[in-house]
Design an enzyme around this catalytic site. Structure first.
Site, PDB file in Angstrom:
ATOM      1  N   LYS A  71      -5.695 -21.657 -37.397  1.00  0.00           N
ATOM      2  CA  LYS A  71      -6.132 -20.645 -38.357  1.00  0.00           C
ATOM      3  C   LYS A  71      -5.219 -19.434 -38.200  1.00  0.00           C
ATOM      4  CE  LYS A  71     -10.347 -18.108 -39.741  1.00  0.00           C
ATOM      5  NZ  LYS A  71     -11.787 -17.896 -39.469  1.00  0.00           N
ATOM      6  N   SER A 146     -14.996 -18.594 -43.292  1.00  0.00           N
ATOM      7  CA  SER A 146     -13.648 -18.144 -43.589  1.00  0.00           C
ATOM      8  C   SER A 146     -12.562 -19.131 -43.154  1.00  0.00           C
ATOM      9  CB  SER A 146     -13.399 -16.801 -42.907  1.00  0.00           C
ATOM     10  OG  SER A 146     -13.463 -16.940 -41.494  1.00  0.00           O
ATOM     11  N   SER A 170     -18.198 -19.250 -39.797  1.00  0.00           N
ATOM     12  CA  SER A 170     -16.905 -19.600 -40.390  1.00  0.00           C
ATOM     13  C   SER A 170     -16.260 -20.889 -39.914  1.00  0.00           C
ATOM     14  CB  SER A 170     -15.907 -18.464 -40.196  1.00  0.00           C
ATOM     15  OG  SER A 170     -16.140 -17.492 -41.167  1.00  0.00           O
TER      16      SER A 170
HETATM   17  N1  GLN Z   1     -19.310 -15.409 -43.931  1.00  0.00           N
HETATM   18  C1  GLN Z   1     -19.540 -14.539 -42.821  1.00  0.00           C
HETATM   19  C2  GLN Z   1     -18.878 -13.200 -43.081  1.00  0.00           C
HETATM   20  O1  GLN Z   1     -18.325 -13.022 -44.094  1.00  0.00           O
HETATM   21  C3  GLN Z   1     -19.054 -15.147 -41.559  1.00  0.00           C
HETATM   22  C4  GLN Z   1     -17.589 -15.065 -41.419  1.00  0.00           C
HETATM   23  C5  GLN Z   1     -17.095 -15.579 -40.106  1.00  0.00           C
HETATM   24  O2  GLN Z   1     -17.787 -16.301 -39.392  1.00  0.00           O
HETATM   25  N2  GLN Z   1     -15.895 -15.162 -39.767  1.00  0.00           N
HETATM   26  O3  GLN Z   1     -18.896 -12.329 -42.277  1.00  0.00           O
END
Ligand code: GLN
Length: 477
Positions: A71, A146, A170
């Site tokens: 990532k 994400s 995410s």
């Molecule tokens: N969707 C969640 C957010 O926007 C989690 C994102 C994540 O785990 N990085 O914060």
């Protein structure tokens, strides 16, 4: 199509293929699937050099010579690391993150950096400066976020595994949307050093792969204490490989009633119930449990995460590194235009929300209350784990939604995390495993374990995967 890690490792040892051949094939697949937009940067030269070093060392471990992707939130020495932001569009780190070091040490071969939501803020991978990622099962749908690029790259068979990060879901949510397995370890089990910070008390490095077995190989390589990360836990490593063979006989699985509440699509609930019935057949006992403060998880998370983000992202000021606006007139002008130009809309929204929640007049009303909610949410898990070994439910209330469907409504987007964020607030390990389909789209089931019980967690997922084949299904097959 990339097969499982053990099979690839066996082929390498038997000289049926070479690390260079595997790297070239993965790079070719990544290019052939450019339509998915799963990658921000491909590192052909780096991959081939690493593959070269891996040749002949295949007896040294399961990951030697195995291609994968990082990532684009993990700092990679000499390889551009953008966090999917214009702010870091040209940032080339002078060092490797702890996770990157570990995978380099075992001679796994990174072919490049995957697309993601900007600064890991999002649930659909639509918040990327480099454009949205498409779901390999249906190109009109999101892959989740994400870590959407990592999930799409694994689901499309480009690489057998990819790294991800999970601050509120995410790793697990995109794994569920893309029909693969996603592991979020216990907070502190894997080093955060060199992982670009979003919300430091929640951020966790994780793994996306086809199976729990493959997640096990990667976790075994990346877990461990790192004195450069103050929240990394000094604790010996478990033998996750040995743990994998633990059967489900006598295991108690708590079925959290709140995870089947309003908003959960019937096709998702049905697939997860069917998977739970399979667990019973394999010897587990299902126990009805309650997490009475589950409804506080989204509001608490969406105060705490932006609050920490507003502080972490203060470092991007156009001075030390990152985007700098043209012709700044004053210092103030330099800050405001550099940050205004460098950050996308969702990141700016989080910084505003977080700054507001931390400001003197509102700290008690928002931040402090959210921290109290965090404590009662964590206590719900402590209570439940007095009765059961694991907690199960749907990873997400819906299957992958359409691109653009929720972009105009941030609150609807935040609701996609309803079953995942509490786990981060409590610091627990969890895994999402493929558990069937609803209207042709993958459904994920989440299993949650007590802190540092990654061994039993992986075993429970692996036993299910040894008896079912959902995790072997691939798009277009
Ligand atoms: N969707 C969640 C957010 O926007 C989690 C994102 C994540 O785990 N990085 O914060």
């Amino acid at each position: 199509m990339a097969s499982g890690i053990a099979q690839l490792a066996q082929d390498l040892r038997a000289r049926k293929t070479s690390a260079t051949e595997l790297a070239q094939a993965a790079l070719a697949r990544a290019r052939a699937r450019a339509d998915l937009n799963a990658f921000i940067t491909l590192d052909e030269a780096g991959a081939l050099a690493t593959a070269q070093r891996a040749e002949g060392r295949f007896a040294n471990g399961a990951l030697v010579g195995i291609p994968f992707a990082h990532k684009d939130i993990f700092c990679t020495n000499g390889v551009r690391t953008t966090c999917a932001s214009r702010m870091l569009e040209n940032f080339v780190p002078p060092y490797d993150a702890g996770v990157v070091e570990h995978l380099r040490d075992v001679h796994a071969v990174s072919i490049g950096k995957t697309n993601m939501d900007e600064f890991a803020m999002g649930s659909s991978n639509e918040n990327s400066h480099f454009g949205a990622v498409k779901n390999p099962w249906d190109a009109t749908r999101v892959p989740g976020g994400s870590s959407g690029g990592s999930a799409a790259a694994v689901a499309a068979g480009i690489v057998p595994f990819a790294t991800g990060t999970d601050t509120g879901g995410s790793v697990r949510q995109p794994a569920a949307f893309c029909g693969i397995t996603g592991l979020k370890p216990t907070y502190g089990r894997v080093s955060r050093w060199g992982m670009i910070a979003y919300a430091s008390s929640l951020d966790c490095a994780g793994v996306l792969a086809r199976s729990a077995e493959d997640c096990m190989y990667v976790l075994s390589a990346i877990a461990g204490h790192d004195p450069r990360d103050a929240t990394s836990v000094a604790r010996g490593l478990d033998n996750y490989n040995a743990a994998l063979s633990t059967t489900l006989q006598g295991i108690k699985i708590g079925v959290a009633r709140e995870y089947f509440g309003a908003g959960v699509e019937s096709g998702v609930a049905a697939a997860v119930r069917y998977a739970l019935a399979q667990y019973e057949k394999l010897g587990a006992t299902l126990v009805d449990v309650s997490l009475p403060h589950a409804h506080l998880a989204i509001p608490a998370y969406y105060v705490i995460a932006p609050a920490e983000a507003s502080s972490n992202l203060a470092r991007y000021d156009g001075v030390r590194y990152g985007h700098r606006c043209a012709d700044p007139q004053t210092l103030e002008d330099l800050y405001t235009r550099s940050r205004g130009e460098g950050f996308g809309a969702e990141v700016r929204r989080r910084i505003l929300v977080g700054t507001y929640a931390l400001s003197a007049g509102y700290y008690d009303a928002y931040y402090l209350r959210a921290q109290r909610a965090r404590r009662v949410i964590a206590n719900d898990f402590v209570e439940a784990f007095k009765q059961v070994d694991l907690i199960a439910g749907p990873t997400t209330p819906t299957t992958a939604f359409k691109l653009g469907e929720k972009t105009a409504d941030p609150l609807a987007m935040y609701a996609a995390d309803v079953n995942t964020v509490a786990v981060n607030l409590a610091g627990l390990p969890a895994i999402s495993i493929p558990a069937g389909f609803s209207d042709g789209l993958p459904v994920g089931m989440q299993l949650i374990a007590p802190a540092f019980a990654e061994g039993p967690l992986l075993a429970a997922a692996h036993q299910f995967q040894s008896a079912t084949d959902w995790h072997t299904r691939s798009p277009g097959a």
